[in-house]
Design an enzyme around this catalytic site. Structure first.
Site, PDB file in Angstrom:
ATOM      1  N   LEU A 190       0.793  -1.235   0.000  1.00  0.00           N
ATOM      2  CA  LEU A 190       0.000   0.000   0.000  1.00  0.00           C
ATOM      3  C   LEU A 190       0.825   1.285   0.000  1.00  0.00           C
ATOM      4  CD1 LEU A 190      -3.027  -0.934   2.309  1.00  0.00           C
ATOM      5  CD2 LEU A 190      -2.822  -1.056  -0.188  1.00  0.00           C
ATOM      6  N   ASP A 191       2.101   1.213  -0.312  1.00  0.00           N
ATOM      7  CA  ASP A 191       2.866   2.446  -0.526  1.00  0.00           C
ATOM      8  C   ASP A 191       4.052   2.183  -1.445  1.00  0.00           C
ATOM      9  OD1 ASP A 191       3.307   5.139  -0.338  1.00  0.00           O
ATOM     10  OD2 ASP A 191       4.326   5.066   1.604  1.00  0.00           O
TER      11      ASP A 191
END
Length: 286
Positions: free
Chosen positions: A152-153
């Site tokens: 998620l990043d």
């Protein structure tokens, strides 16, 4: 502690211990991130061995959500290591810095390296070099997803390239367990320009958010520009959230990119998550 208007949790000369080993902070590395800052530390082990490592400390030790994310990151990294996931930064320990307040410090292995963003700051990589990065990053993400997590990043700042040619995916403080089906999360995770529309808009999402971020990273790596054009950042973000916006073909910027790679990256960038590849294994095989 506060410095220059920013919260700084560690300073040069600070000391902490873990499992009988002692650590001394030397200096801060780079700029602080959303959750914390990285520091060069020297470890003195019980048997007298000395080595340089990287320590990550929360930028707001009083924020329990941030502190909790450090514990989660350590747990996820150790699990990924136990499963043999390649190209992931390795955690050494989760130490406690005793202070007011006390807070966890994530200690990780260090290599002479730079981030992918730094490596491509002056010009895009050649396709030969970029294809090696693409392959290693895809292998790392495949392992992460098979382990049941989504990062998620994914972005160039969170990808480390060593002088020896290794690649390491780092910053798992936003990692979440992959849901059985897309769901809404209470908090957005990620970085604008790399977050897919479903995350930015607060809609339901799953691991295909990582696949989108992977594609933005590879597009930028091979062309030197982001997929969404605009005169300002606001305009770029508006185009990213426009389902009718047409992304320019990568080969318009770099004719050395194989057509198959261009088609795959564009598919991963689809506005609709269901139209993207279902998993990273499909990308690795492409």
């Amino acid at each position: 502690m506060e410095e220059g208007g920013e919260l700084i949790s560690l300073r040069a000369g600070d000391n902490f211990q873990s499992d009988g080993n002692s650590y001394e902070v030397q200096s801060q590395i780079g700029e602080p991130g959303g959750f914390g800052a990285a520091f060069l530390v020297v470890e003195q082990s019980q048997d007298g061995l000395v080595r340089e490592l990287v320590a990550k400390a929360p930028n707001d030790p009083g924020n329990q959500n941030i502190v909790s994310s450090f514990k989660t990151e350590y747990r996820v990294l150790k699990e990924l290591e136990s499963l043999g996931v390649p190209n992931i930064v390795r955690a050494v320990c989760l130490a406690d810095f005793v202070g007011n307040p006390s807070f966890p410090v994530l200690v990780m292995e260090r290599a002479e390296s730079m981030t992918l963003k730094e490596a491509t700051s002056s010009k895009p990589l050649s396709y030969e070099d970029a294809s090696d990065v693409l392959s290693k990053l895809a292998a790392a993400m495949t392992g992460v997803h098979k382990a049941g997590y989504m990062h998620l990043d994914i972005k160039p700042e969170n990808i480390i390239i060593s002088r020896a040619g290794g690649l390491y995916l780092c910053d798992f403080d936003t990692a979440q367990t992959i849901p059985d089906k897309p769901i809404k999360f209470e908090k957005k995770s990620g970085t604008p320009f790399y977050m897919p529309p479903e995350v930015t808009n607060g809609w339901k999402f799953d691991h295909r958010a990582d696949i989108y971020a992977f594609a933005v990273t590879i597009y930028e790596l091979l062309t030197g520009v982001k997929p969404f054009e605009g005169q300002t950042q606001k305009a770029m973000l508006a185009n990213q959230l426009n389902a009718r916006y047409r992304i320019r073909k990568m080969r318009e910027f770099n004719s050395n990119i194989p057509i198959g790679v261009e088609q795959l990256v564009h598919k991963c960038l689809d506005f609709v998550p269901e139209k993207r590849p279902t998993n990273m294994t499909v990308i690795v095989r492409a």
